[in-house]
Write a protein that holds these residues in place. Sequence first.
Motif, PDB file in Angstrom:
ATOM      1  N   SER A  27       0.825  -1.202   0.000  1.00  0.00           N
ATOM      2  CA  SER A  27       0.000   0.000   0.000  1.00  0.00           C
ATOM      3  C   SER A  27       0.861   1.255   0.000  1.00  0.00           C
ATOM      4  N   ALA A  28       1.943   1.235   0.785  1.00  0.00           N
ATOM      5  CA  ALA A  28       2.852   2.381   0.826  1.00  0.00           C
ATOM      6  C   ALA A  28       3.546   2.584  -0.515  1.00  0.00           C
ATOM      7  N   VAL A  29       3.888   1.485  -1.193  1.00  0.00           N
ATOM      8  CA  VAL A  29       4.542   1.575  -2.499  1.00  0.00           C
ATOM      9  C   VAL A  29       3.613   2.230  -3.521  1.00  0.00           C
ATOM     10  N   ARG A  30       2.366   1.812  -3.533  1.00  0.00           N
ATOM     11  CA  ARG A  30       1.423   2.372  -4.501  1.00  0.00           C
ATOM     12  C   ARG A  30       1.162   3.849  -4.224  1.00  0.00           C
ATOM     13  N   SER A  31       1.049   4.218  -2.961  1.00  0.00           N
ATOM     14  CA  SER A  31       0.851   5.628  -2.622  1.00  0.00           C
ATOM     15  C   SER A  31       2.054   6.460  -3.033  1.00  0.00           C
ATOM     16  N   TRP A  32       3.242   5.920  -2.809  1.00  0.00           N
ATOM     17  CA  TRP A  32       4.477   6.624  -3.180  1.00  0.00           C
ATOM     18  C   TRP A  32       4.514   6.865  -4.682  1.00  0.00           C
ATOM     19  N   GLY A  33       4.170   5.846  -5.456  1.00  0.00           N
ATOM     20  CA  GLY A  33       4.159   5.984  -6.905  1.00  0.00           C
ATOM     21  C   GLY A  33       3.157   7.014  -7.393  1.00  0.00           C
ATOM     22  N   ALA A  34       2.106   7.239  -6.614  1.00  0.00           N
ATOM     23  CA  ALA A  34       1.095   8.235  -6.970  1.00  0.00           C
ATOM     24  C   ALA A  34       1.450   9.630  -6.477  1.00  0.00           C
ATOM     25  N   GLY A  35       2.585   9.758  -5.793  1.00  0.00           N
ATOM     26  CA  GLY A  35       3.022  11.066  -5.308  1.00  0.00           C
ATOM     27  C   GLY A  35       2.630  11.381  -3.883  1.00  0.00           C
ATOM     28  N   ASP A  36       1.994  10.432  -3.200  1.00  0.00           N
ATOM     29  CA  ASP A  36       1.617  10.618  -1.798  1.00  0.00           C
ATOM     30  C   ASP A  36       2.673   9.935  -0.932  1.00  0.00           C
ATOM     31  N   HIS A  37       3.482  10.721  -0.234  1.00  0.00           N
ATOM     32  CA  HIS A  37       4.619  10.176   0.511  1.00  0.00           C
ATOM     33  C   HIS A  37       4.327   9.945   1.988  1.00  0.00           C
ATOM     34  N   GLY A 291       0.019 -11.927 -14.109  1.00  0.00           N
ATOM     35  CA  GLY A 291       1.296 -11.302 -13.815  1.00  0.00           C
ATOM     36  C   GLY A 291       1.493  -9.970 -14.509  1.00  0.00           C
ATOM     37  N   TYR A 292       0.679  -9.700 -15.551  1.00  0.00           N
ATOM     38  CA  TYR A 292       0.804  -8.450 -16.308  1.00  0.00           C
ATOM     39  C   TYR A 292      -0.023  -7.320 -15.701  1.00  0.00           C
ATOM     40  N   THR A 293      -0.846  -7.608 -14.725  1.00  0.00           N
ATOM     41  CA  THR A 293      -1.756  -6.592 -14.192  1.00  0.00           C
ATOM     42  C   THR A 293      -1.088  -5.788 -13.078  1.00  0.00           C
ATOM     43  N   ALA A 294      -1.234  -4.472 -13.169  1.00  0.00           N
ATOM     44  CA  ALA A 294      -0.635  -3.595 -12.165  1.00  0.00           C
ATOM     45  C   ALA A 294      -1.325  -3.742 -10.816  1.00  0.00           C
ATOM     46  N   GLU A 295      -2.565  -4.205 -10.819  1.00  0.00           N
ATOM     47  CA  GLU A 295      -3.308  -4.343  -9.567  1.00  0.00           C
ATOM     48  C   GLU A 295      -2.799  -5.508  -8.723  1.00  0.00           C
ATOM     49  N   TYR A 296      -2.149  -6.452  -9.358  1.00  0.00           N
ATOM     50  CA  TYR A 296      -1.630  -7.624  -8.661  1.00  0.00           C
ATOM     51  C   TYR A 296      -0.296  -7.255  -8.017  1.00  0.00           C
ATOM     52  N   ASP A 297      -0.115  -7.600  -6.746  1.00  0.00           N
ATOM     53  CA  ASP A 297       1.072  -7.152  -6.013  1.00  0.00           C
ATOM     54  C   ASP A 297       2.386  -7.597  -6.639  1.00  0.00           C
TER      55      ASP A 297
END
Length: 324
Positions: A27-37, A291-297
């Motif tokens: 969850s932290a990784v996805r938030s970081w990628g979206a610009g929320d640190h 494995g190609y889906t971004a939603e999959y961890d």
Amino acid sequence: MRFLLDDEQRAFAHSLDALLTAADTPSAVRSWGAGDHTAGRALWSRIADAGVFALAVPEAYEGVGPLPVELAVAFVELGRHAVPGPLVETVAAPALLTEPGLAKRFLPGLASGETIATVAATNGSYPLEDSYALDGDAATTLLALDGGGLRLAPGHGPVRTSIDPARRLTRPAPGGELLATGPQVTAAAAHSLTWARLATAAQALGVGLTLLDRTVAYVKQRSQFGVPIGSFQAVKHRLADAKVALEFARPLLFGAALTMDPADVAAAKVTACEAAYTTARTALQLHGAIGYTAEYDLSLWLTKARALRTAWGTPGECREMVLK
């Protein structure tokens, strides 16, 4: 030759693993990628409290290091959990800031986690991604090597995405305070590069280990023709090849951490990153379409394995260092 961790080092690895497992890192990784640190900075503070960044800082400046073996142990765990942020850059920065005045000014903050550092170069001192600094929008200290000098950049340009969404690239703004100049900067840059490559190699090994673990678990669950695909000989061979590659990289990594010889570290870096990349390709193939889906961890580790392969030196550049 076998490189076995002692009880204290294994306990350190287990404690980091437990900390990161409880932190909901994806969850932290996805938030970081979206610009929320926000979540990433909270995780950064916990990692700092565990003493990870202090491993690269001398005791004279509130660190406990330099301890490259323990740093490698820590970065394997950071890679296992795909922790975002300029982790490598922050532990490489102390090697650039060895002048006593600069060390006293910056290193305590780096050790405590209050300072998040990133590094860029425009003069060939580092083989960075086209002189971009990683996560310049999150860093509190942006160091730029330019024309033989080290300066503190006053800001950064627009954020650009990379193959790994959690690796946000920025160019340092021109100008800023000149921190150091002369031949000592070139020597410091070379030493800093060695630390960066060691941390990158360890991070890549951790990424590869998680990709392997997740893929082994998946092939035991996914069935084809009424049986788990993990029972197929071809699947076993692919996983065995990935396992061998990762296990071969492990002693090179810890051997390089013992010597800190630039050629040894370059060998560890290319071996660990190629092993992680090979494992990523295997993981993607055996997972199939999911494995190609971004939603999959799994994607969080797949993209990181690809990005780390060329970070802080391409395979060709590292091999050239080994052959010198």
